[in-house]
Design an enzyme around this catalytic site. Structure first.
Site, PDB file in Angstrom:
ATOM      1  CG  ASP A 178      15.582  22.442 -33.161  1.00 59.08           C
ATOM      2  OD1 ASP A 178      14.857  23.683 -34.018  1.00 59.08           O
ATOM      3  OD2 ASP A 178      14.687  21.532 -34.126  1.00 59.08           O
TER       4      ASP A 178
ATOM      5  CB  CYS B 109      -1.164   0.308   1.148  1.00 57.01           C
ATOM      6  SG  CYS B 109      -0.096   0.148   2.672  1.00 57.01           S
TER       7      CYS B 109
ATOM      8  CG  ASP C 253      12.608  23.659 -36.099  1.00 51.79           C
ATOM      9  OD1 ASP C 253      12.985  25.233 -36.187  1.00 51.79           O
ATOM     10  OD2 ASP C 253      13.633  22.782 -36.812  1.00 51.79           O
TER      11      ASP C 253
ATOM     12  CB  CYS D 222       4.342  -0.515   1.574  1.00 55.40           C
ATOM     13  SG  CYS D 222       3.434  -1.721   2.643  1.00 55.40           S
TER      14      CYS D 222
ATOM     15  CG  ASP E 257      14.803  17.875 -36.316  1.00 50.98           C
ATOM     16  OD1 ASP E 257      14.534  18.749 -36.811  1.00 50.98           O
ATOM     17  OD2 ASP E 257      14.070  17.617 -38.004  1.00 50.98           O
TER      18      ASP E 257
END
Length: 747
Positions: free
Chosen positions: A635, A13, A432, A16, A631
């Protein structure tokens, strides 16, 4: 700084989880720790030496849990453990259920008096019922005592303690009444047996645990599926000899043969042959991709038509598949910020429940109806049983597990739970242009010469200089020259001017290739070429000016095609009330043309690479939560600055490293998929937390007898046990609805 993962055994739980986190965080050198109930893993970050690994293991074991360092993804796979645990729970439940049915029948005369006269006397004998109940408590139910002992030894408490206290109270009272009936009734205690309550509660909780374990197994299938994609052997050529080796023996530089229908064993580059390759298991792209010499291939993808030989360049843990498995595993084991709130609550929850149960016992013992002791004991047991915080601990991590799995299935790799949570808050998506909105593979469309230059001479000069560049526009010019079979020569000097273009010396000529800013900087007279360039830009083409020895030499236009799904993706983002902004280094007119075609109203043109991050900051100052999609290497700063960074997986490793989310294929629709998935996952988390908190908020007062003075209603402890078991199962089953999430395909 290092990150080490540990498998944690014995957690049940949220409390714990809280105890394990606290214990590990106290070890010297530990900077942060995330413990996940659903994956049973701890991710520990800091200066973690071998000695500290041993110290962490020892500290976890000291508080009653098991711990073991995870070295690879096979060790992280929980499927075998979960299957074994489910099998053991089913066995314990089956035996407990059989005995419980007998106890229930035998208890009928004690509950219904003469109405139970049909039950044989030996079956309803209190000593017989005591023996059966003792079996249920100490054999199938022994796990609750064992775990309670470990927890109490560490001066804490969890759900095992609540279950053990509740069932033991009923068992002890019934046992004492069976062994010493005259003494206890003479002392004023009413004759009441709770054997049915004790066995039914234990059996129902075991059943709930079994359903929970099975359901949790359903949420954690992603790693298993990915690991099953791994190839076992590879056909390798060494010293002219063809060998079939275990894939672990393949080395970087090996030549690997692949035949039609076979999975590609590792990552590499084709050196001989051609084929089509099905990459759908990693990218979600259903159409096979044509591959030929110099093309990259990814391990675990399927070769469809032809045979080819490739050179291995990534093996073992460095392959794309291994990195994806590691990324998904770490994401599933990470902790969402919202879980912190749950952890804080759970730290105080169990002690508060024990206090509330004790208070209800005292209140009803003093003020309750006769027999007040039985009334008080009933509320005490009901409160303890119904308040187990299992559902709270499972609400968030199970949703994160399924969310990251669905992302991986659809080619969306999510770095961690925090990224999955934060993505649903995005208000603005910055795209971009090159390689994100457009294909990133521009082609030459127009060439206009100036002075005494011929078109062929101009193209030879530009292509020769651009051959030293890695810019996609330069690549388009070089490809055009190669198509015309022109002979190129390397420039004597080459310098890329960020945001402007190139300055080079070629065949004794001082050459400039770039935008109007570069021409203005060197005071190059453009004459009518400027108007011609404006017309090209209005058509969505990128004009590139050329000058040699201080004189204008010509203009070459390059166009990059809009991706097929760009317009649809932009429209869907708008429908989600998300603003879309485009960034590009192109001039204003080219940018306007591309933006208009894509359906984007706001864009920024002539943005230098270093200014992308500044623009993201500007949007953030406007109070917007920004997702940056890119990409390229340039960037990376903007990705790092954004609230959520999304890298196109077809781009560079640098961009992917900086990103919260990586898209395995270059479609912008995957941006929509990522944001929709985040919203769906967060919706599921809030539903789960609402159920878990609501269940406790409503039913704990009912169990404490709050409704009795008004309606005469009192919650039977057996019903409390059933409700508690149902709460955990319902949270996990609700989460499994997320498995139905489907990405919207590109039009």
């Amino acid at each position: 700084m290092s990150k080490v993962r540990f498998g944690i055994d014995g957690m049940h739980c949220a409390s714990c989880v809280n105890r394990v986190e606290k214990k590990i965080s106290r070890v010297e050198g530990v900077e942060s720790v995330n413990v996940n109930l659903a994956t049973h893993q701890a991710q520990v970050t800091g200066d973690i030496t071998d000695d500290r690994v041993s110290e962490i293991v020892a500290s976890v074991e000291k508080i009653g849990f098991g711990a073991k360092q995870i070295h690879d993804e096979k060790e992280a796979d929980l499927s075998e453990k979960q299957a074994a645990e489910s099998k053991k729970l089913m066995r314990d439940f089956t035996f407990a259920a059989i005995v419980t049915v007998i106890v229930l029948i035998g208890s009928i005369p004690h509950m219904m008096g003469t109405w139970g006269g049909w039950v044989p006397g030996w079956l309803s004998n209190p000593f017989f019922l005591l023996a059966l109940t003792t079996y249920v408590q100490l054999v199938p139910g022994w796990r609750f005592y064992k775990n309670s002992y470990k927890v109490l030894r560490s001066k804490s408490a969890d759900m095992n303690v609540l279950v053990a206290m509740g069932t033991t109270s009923a068992w002890f009272y019934s046992g004492a009444m069976t062994l010493f009936p005259e003494f206890l009734t003479g002392a004023g205690f009413p004759y009441q047996l709770y054997y049915d309550v004790t066995t039914v509660i234990t059996t129902l909780i075991l059943l709930g645990r079994y359903f929970e374990a099975k359901a949790k197994g359903e949420t954690s299938t992603a790693i298993k599926k990915l690991m099953n994609l791994q190839v076992k052997t590879a056909r390798v050529v060494r010293n002219g000899e063809e060998l079939e080796l275990p894939v672990e023996k393949v080395e970087v530089g090996d030549e690997v043969l692949v035949r039609p229908g076979e999975r590609i064993p590792v990552d590499g580059t084709i050196i001989k042959g051609a084929s089509t390759v099905d990459e759908s298991m990693l990218t979600g792209e259903s159409i096979p991709i044509e591959k030929q010499k110099d093309d990259a291939v990814i391990g675990a993808t399927i070769n469809k038509t032809g045979s080819f030989t490739f050179e291995a360049n990534k093996v073992g843990k460095d392959t794309t598949l291994s990195q994806i498995i590691r990324m998904v595993n770490e994401a599933q084991g990470s902790k969402a910020p919202i879980q912190r709130m749950v952890d804080v609550i759970s730290a105080y929850f169990v002690p508060a429940v024990v206090g509330l149960a004790s208070l209800s016992f005292l209140v009803w013992l003093i003020f309750g109806p006769e027999p007040s002791f039985i009334f008080a004991l009933t509320t005490f047991i009901a409160v303890l049983i119904i308040a187990c915080p299992c559902a709270l601990g499972l609400a968030t991590p199970t949703a994160v597990m399924v969310g990251t799995e669905k992302g991986a299935e659809n080619g969306v790799l999510i770095k961690d739970a925090s990224s999955l949570e934060q993505a649903h808050k995005v208000e603005t998506v910055v795209l971009d242009k090159t390689g994100t909105i457009t294909e990133g593979k521009p082609t030459v469309t127009n060439i206009s010469v100036g002075g005494s230059w011929s078109e062929e001479e101009l193209l030879v000069m530009i292509a020769s200089i651009e051959s030293a560049s890695e810019h996609p526009l330069g690549e388009a010019i070089v490809n055009e020259a190669k198509t015309r079979n022109l002979v190129l020569s390397e420039p004597d000097t080459f310098e890329a001017i960020s945001g402007h273009g190139i300055e080079a010396n070629w065949n004794g000529k001082e050459c400039l290739i770039g935008n109007k800013r570069l021409m203005n900087k060197h005071q190059i007279e453009l004459h009518e070429a400027e108007r011609f360039a404006d017309d090209l830009a209005a058509e969505g083409k990128t004009p590139i000016f050329i000058a040699a020895d201080g004189l204008f030499a010509g203009v070459i236009a390059v166009a990059d095609q809009l991706k097929e799904d760009a317009k649809q993706a932009v429209q869907m983002l708008k429908e989600m009330d998300i603003e879309v902004v485009m960034l590009t280094g192109d001039n204003e007119r080219t940018a306007a043309s591309i933006a208009k075609e894509a359906g984007i109203e706001r864009f920024e043109a002539e943005v230098l690479p270093g200014d992308k991050a500044s623009f993201v900051k500007k949007l953030q100052r406007e109070g917007k939560r920004v997702a940056m999609v890119g990409d390229g290497i340039n960037d990376a700063p903007a990705l790092a600055q954004s609230d959520i960074s999304i890298a196109i997986g077809t781009g560079t490793d640098v961009a992917m490293e900086a990103a919260n989310i990586t898209l395995m294929r270059g479609e912008i629709m995957n941006v929509v998929t990522a944001l929709r998935l985040s919203k769906s996952t967060m919706k599921m988390i809030w539903q789960n937390l609402g159920w878990a908190f609501g269940y406790n908020i409503v039913l704990i007062p009912v169990a404490a007898g709050l409704l009795y003075p008004f309606f005469g209603l009192l919650l039977n402890p057996m019903l409390a046990g059933a409700a508690m078991a149902f709460s955990s199962v319902s949270v996990v089953l609700n989460t499994l609805r997320l498995k139905k999430f489907k990405a919207i395909p590109s039009a």
